[in-house]
Design a protein around this motif. Structure first.
Motif, PDB file in Angstrom:
ATOM      1  N   VAL A   1      16.912 -49.261  39.703  1.00  0.00           N
ATOM      2  CA  VAL A   1      17.589 -47.965  39.724  1.00  0.00           C
ATOM      3  C   VAL A   1      18.207 -47.728  41.099  1.00  0.00           C
ATOM      4  O   VAL A   1      17.555 -47.967  42.125  1.00  0.00           O
ATOM      5  CB  VAL A   1      16.628 -46.801  39.403  1.00  0.00           C
ATOM      6  CG1 VAL A   1      17.422 -45.505  39.215  1.00  0.00           C
ATOM      7  CG2 VAL A   1      15.779 -47.089  38.165  1.00  0.00           C
ATOM      8  N   PHE A   2      19.450 -47.260  41.106  1.00  0.00           N
ATOM      9  CA  PHE A   2      20.128 -46.869  42.347  1.00  0.00           C
ATOM     10  C   PHE A   2      20.300 -45.350  42.306  1.00  0.00           C
ATOM     11  O   PHE A   2      20.926 -44.814  41.390  1.00  0.00           O
ATOM     12  CB  PHE A   2      21.493 -47.556  42.463  1.00  0.00           C
ATOM     13  CG  PHE A   2      22.055 -47.551  43.853  1.00  0.00           C
ATOM     14  CD1 PHE A   2      22.150 -48.719  44.581  1.00  0.00           C
ATOM     15  CD2 PHE A   2      22.496 -46.373  44.449  1.00  0.00           C
ATOM     16  CE1 PHE A   2      22.669 -48.719  45.875  1.00  0.00           C
ATOM     17  CE2 PHE A   2      23.004 -46.360  45.730  1.00  0.00           C
ATOM     18  CZ  PHE A   2      23.090 -47.533  46.446  1.00  0.00           C
ATOM     19  N   PHE A   3      19.775 -44.658  43.312  1.00  0.00           N
ATOM     20  CA  PHE A   3      19.822 -43.198  43.383  1.00  0.00           C
ATOM     21  C   PHE A   3      20.810 -42.772  44.474  1.00  0.00           C
ATOM     22  O   PHE A   3      20.730 -43.257  45.609  1.00  0.00           O
ATOM     23  CB  PHE A   3      18.447 -42.631  43.744  1.00  0.00           C
ATOM     24  CG  PHE A   3      17.344 -43.009  42.786  1.00  0.00           C
ATOM     25  CD1 PHE A   3      17.023 -42.197  41.705  1.00  0.00           C
ATOM     26  CD2 PHE A   3      16.605 -44.174  42.968  1.00  0.00           C
ATOM     27  CE1 PHE A   3      15.998 -42.530  40.829  1.00  0.00           C
ATOM     28  CE2 PHE A   3      15.572 -44.520  42.104  1.00  0.00           C
ATOM     29  CZ  PHE A   3      15.265 -43.699  41.034  1.00  0.00           C
ATOM     30  N   VAL A   4      21.719 -41.853  44.155  1.00  0.00           N
ATOM     31  CA  VAL A   4      22.753 -41.413  45.103  1.00  0.00           C
ATOM     32  C   VAL A   4      22.617 -39.917  45.410  1.00  0.00           C
ATOM     33  O   VAL A   4      22.531 -39.099  44.495  1.00  0.00           O
ATOM     34  CB  VAL A   4      24.166 -41.709  44.545  1.00  0.00           C
ATOM     35  CG1 VAL A   4      25.242 -41.132  45.456  1.00  0.00           C
ATOM     36  CG2 VAL A   4      24.367 -43.207  44.352  1.00  0.00           C
ATOM     37  N   CYS A   5      22.619 -39.559  46.665  1.00  0.00           N
ATOM     38  CA  CYS A   5      22.736 -38.210  47.204  1.00  0.00           C
ATOM     39  C   CYS A   5      21.781 -37.196  46.559  1.00  0.00           C
ATOM     40  O   CYS A   5      20.629 -37.108  46.956  1.00  0.00           O
ATOM     41  CB  CYS A   5      24.188 -37.738  47.153  1.00  0.00           C
ATOM     42  SG  CYS A   5      24.524 -36.391  48.319  1.00  0.00           S
ATOM     43  N   HIS A   6      22.203 -36.427  45.577  1.00  0.00           N
ATOM     44  CA  HIS A   6      21.318 -35.446  44.952  1.00  0.00           C
ATOM     45  C   HIS A   6      20.094 -36.143  44.351  1.00  0.00           C
ATOM     46  O   HIS A   6      18.965 -35.644  44.461  1.00  0.00           O
ATOM     47  CB  HIS A   6      22.079 -34.673  43.865  1.00  0.00           C
ATOM     48  CG  HIS A   6      21.384 -33.428  43.411  1.00  0.00           C
ATOM     49  ND1 HIS A   6      21.605 -32.185  43.987  1.00  0.00           N
ATOM     50  CD2 HIS A   6      20.454 -33.219  42.440  1.00  0.00           C
ATOM     51  CE1 HIS A   6      20.842 -31.276  43.389  1.00  0.00           C
ATOM     52  NE2 HIS A   6      20.139 -31.880  42.435  1.00  0.00           N
ATOM     53  N   SER A   7      20.316 -37.305  43.737  1.00  0.00           N
ATOM     54  CA  SER A   7      19.202 -38.074  43.170  1.00  0.00           C
ATOM     55  C   SER A   7      18.263 -38.561  44.277  1.00  0.00           C
ATOM     56  O   SER A   7      17.036 -38.568  44.097  1.00  0.00           O
ATOM     57  CB  SER A   7      19.741 -39.268  42.385  1.00  0.00           C
ATOM     58  OG  SER A   7      20.566 -38.855  41.318  1.00  0.00           O
ATOM     59  N   PHE A   8      18.826 -38.978  45.396  1.00  0.00           N
ATOM     60  CA  PHE A   8      18.052 -39.366  46.582  1.00  0.00           C
ATOM     61  C   PHE A   8      17.130 -38.217  46.995  1.00  0.00           C
ATOM     62  O   PHE A   8      15.940 -38.396  47.252  1.00  0.00           O
ATOM     63  CB  PHE A   8      19.033 -39.713  47.701  1.00  0.00           C
ATOM     64  CG  PHE A   8      18.443 -39.991  49.058  1.00  0.00           C
ATOM     65  CD1 PHE A   8      18.344 -41.293  49.538  1.00  0.00           C
ATOM     66  CD2 PHE A   8      18.015 -38.953  49.891  1.00  0.00           C
ATOM     67  CE1 PHE A   8      17.830 -41.552  50.804  1.00  0.00           C
ATOM     68  CE2 PHE A   8      17.503 -39.202  51.146  1.00  0.00           C
ATOM     69  CZ  PHE A   8      17.407 -40.504  51.604  1.00  0.00           C
ATOM     70  N   GLN A   9      17.696 -37.017  47.059  1.00  0.00           N
ATOM     71  CA  GLN A   9      16.928 -35.843  47.500  1.00  0.00           C
ATOM     72  C   GLN A   9      15.814 -35.506  46.513  1.00  0.00           C
ATOM     73  O   GLN A   9      14.691 -35.175  46.917  1.00  0.00           O
ATOM     74  CB  GLN A   9      17.884 -34.670  47.698  1.00  0.00           C
ATOM     75  CG  GLN A   9      18.864 -34.890  48.838  1.00  0.00           C
ATOM     76  CD  GLN A   9      20.107 -34.008  48.770  1.00  0.00           C
ATOM     77  OE1 GLN A   9      20.295 -33.249  47.811  1.00  0.00           O
ATOM     78  NE2 GLN A   9      20.969 -34.123  49.773  1.00  0.00           N
ATOM     79  N   LEU A  10      16.112 -35.600  45.214  1.00  0.00           N
ATOM     80  CA  LEU A  10      15.069 -35.360  44.207  1.00  0.00           C
ATOM     81  C   LEU A  10      13.925 -36.353  44.349  1.00  0.00           C
ATOM     82  O   LEU A  10      12.740 -35.987  44.250  1.00  0.00           O
ATOM     83  CB  LEU A  10      15.668 -35.470  42.798  1.00  0.00           C
ATOM     84  CG  LEU A  10      16.657 -34.398  42.359  1.00  0.00           C
ATOM     85  CD1 LEU A  10      17.204 -34.743  40.979  1.00  0.00           C
ATOM     86  CD2 LEU A  10      16.015 -33.009  42.346  1.00  0.00           C
ATOM     87  N   MET A  11      14.259 -37.614  44.580  1.00  0.00           N
ATOM     88  CA  MET A  11      13.226 -38.641  44.700  1.00  0.00           C
ATOM     89  C   MET A  11      12.410 -38.472  45.978  1.00  0.00           C
ATOM     90  O   MET A  11      11.198 -38.723  45.986  1.00  0.00           O
ATOM     91  CB  MET A  11      13.861 -40.026  44.638  1.00  0.00           C
ATOM     92  CG  MET A  11      14.436 -40.369  43.269  1.00  0.00           C
ATOM     93  SD  MET A  11      13.173 -40.464  41.969  1.00  0.00           S
ATOM     94  CE  MET A  11      12.355 -41.997  42.429  1.00  0.00           C
ATOM     95  N   CYS A  12      13.050 -38.037  47.057  1.00  0.00           N
ATOM     96  CA  CYS A  12      12.305 -37.764  48.292  1.00  0.00           C
ATOM     97  C   CYS A  12      11.329 -36.600  48.081  1.00  0.00           C
ATOM     98  O   CYS A  12      10.225 -36.605  48.624  1.00  0.00           O
ATOM     99  CB  CYS A  12      13.261 -37.456  49.439  1.00  0.00           C
ATOM    100  SG  CYS A  12      14.110 -38.920  50.080  1.00  0.00           S
ATOM    101  N   ARG A  13      11.741 -35.628  47.282  1.00  0.00           N
ATOM    102  CA  ARG A  13      10.818 -34.535  46.935  1.00  0.00           C
ATOM    103  C   ARG A  13       9.667 -35.050  46.085  1.00  0.00           C
ATOM    104  O   ARG A  13       8.506 -34.699  46.314  1.00  0.00           O
ATOM    105  CB  ARG A  13      11.577 -33.417  46.209  1.00  0.00           C
ATOM    106  CG  ARG A  13      10.651 -32.370  45.581  1.00  0.00           C
ATOM    107  CD  ARG A  13      11.339 -31.049  45.362  1.00  0.00           C
ATOM    108  NE  ARG A  13      12.413 -31.059  44.410  1.00  0.00           N
ATOM    109  CZ  ARG A  13      12.250 -31.053  43.080  1.00  0.00           C
ATOM    110  NH1 ARG A  13      11.043 -31.062  42.548  1.00  0.00           N
ATOM    111  NH2 ARG A  13      13.298 -31.032  42.280  1.00  0.00           N
TER     112      ARG A  13
END
Length: 278
Positions: A105-117
């Protein structure tokens, strides 16, 4: 296309909530080019995650999760986010099993932030002013052997477009989870503020960037030349910054290189077990 080859199925998770954007076109552009360059039997399907609460199953070979507008905090507990994280948990469990068909899975920007949360890797807050431009990103020491970045200089340039950020990395949490912080936003020696995290490898199969590696010069230039966007950028960042962005768009060693490098390198990793790319 040789249909005798195994089918490679990519799921694109659209988190734009129906808002017009260049991101989805960028992903399609990369996948179509990658398919043609390697002669693959590759298909992709888009899922409208935020607006329609659509999520795929675990039967795709790889997943790309997009950026999107708004707060990465306010969606906590929403129906679409519950479905989204249930999918991520299933993919994670699949990858932790002894199966060989790992799900990347590649997570970009908003998805990055959700995953960091989700992983509690740092502090998520709204920036004092939006970051928007073609800006340098710097590698950390942890990026030394990162295959997704192979072929990029340090620093490299990419499109950064966000009102929110993830800062103040919890390094103990990174170590405990076996995750790697790979890149940070541009150095700002005259600004006494923490630099945002810009790329993380969560697991051998999960990779994320807080910038937009799918952005290409054609799409960004068409957006910047619109009168409304031109006025918005000049009002927010000044005319000199606007002109600098247009000049950087024409440099083949900046976002054009990034767009041709990062997600294709990820795809090389993701589909190796399905179809060896040559």
């Amino acid at each position: 296309m040789n249909t005798d080859k195994p089918e490679i199925r990519i799921a694109i998770l659209d988190l734009y909530d129906g808002i017009a954007n260049e991101g989805m076109r960028g992903f399609r552009n990369i996948l179509e080019r990658y398919k043609a360059e390697h002669g693959l039997n590759l298909t992709y399907e888009v899922f409208d995650v935020r607006r329609k609460a659509q999520v795929p199953g675990v039967n795709f070979d790889a997943y790309i999760s997009s950026g999107g507008p708004g707060s990465p905090l306010d969606s906590e507990g929403s129906e679409w986010e519950k479905k989204y994280f249930r999918l991520i948990d299933k993919l994670e469990d699949h990858n932790l099993s002894n199966r060989t068909d790992k799900k990347h899975v590649f997570f970009v920007c908003h998805s990055f932030q959700l995953m960091c949360r989700k992983y509690k890797l740092g502090e998520i807050n709204m920036r004092k002013s939006p970051s928007f431009g073609i800006l340098p990103v710097h590698f950390t020491a942890g990026a030394q052997h990162e295959q997704v970045f192979e072929g990029l200089p340090d620093p490299f340039y990419t499109v950064d477009s966000r009102s929110w950020q993830v800062i103040n990395s919890d390094y103990k949490r990174f170590d405990d989870l076996g995750m790697k912080l790979l890149a940070l936003e541009k150095e700002r020696p005259y600004v006494d503020l923490p630099r945002a995290m810009m790329a993380i490898r969560f697991t051998p199969e999960f990779f994320a960037t807080q910038f937009h590696p799918e952005a290409d010069p054609v799409g960004i230039k068409s957006m910047l030349l619109r009168e409304d966007k031109k006025d918005e950028v000049i009002n927010e960042h000044g005319e000199a910054k606007y002109k600098e962005m247009l000049e950087r768009l024409d440099d083949p060693d900046k976002i054009a290189l990034t767009q041709k490098t990062i997600i294709p390198n990820f795809l090389n990793e993701a589909i190796l077990g399905v179809e060896r790319v040559v």
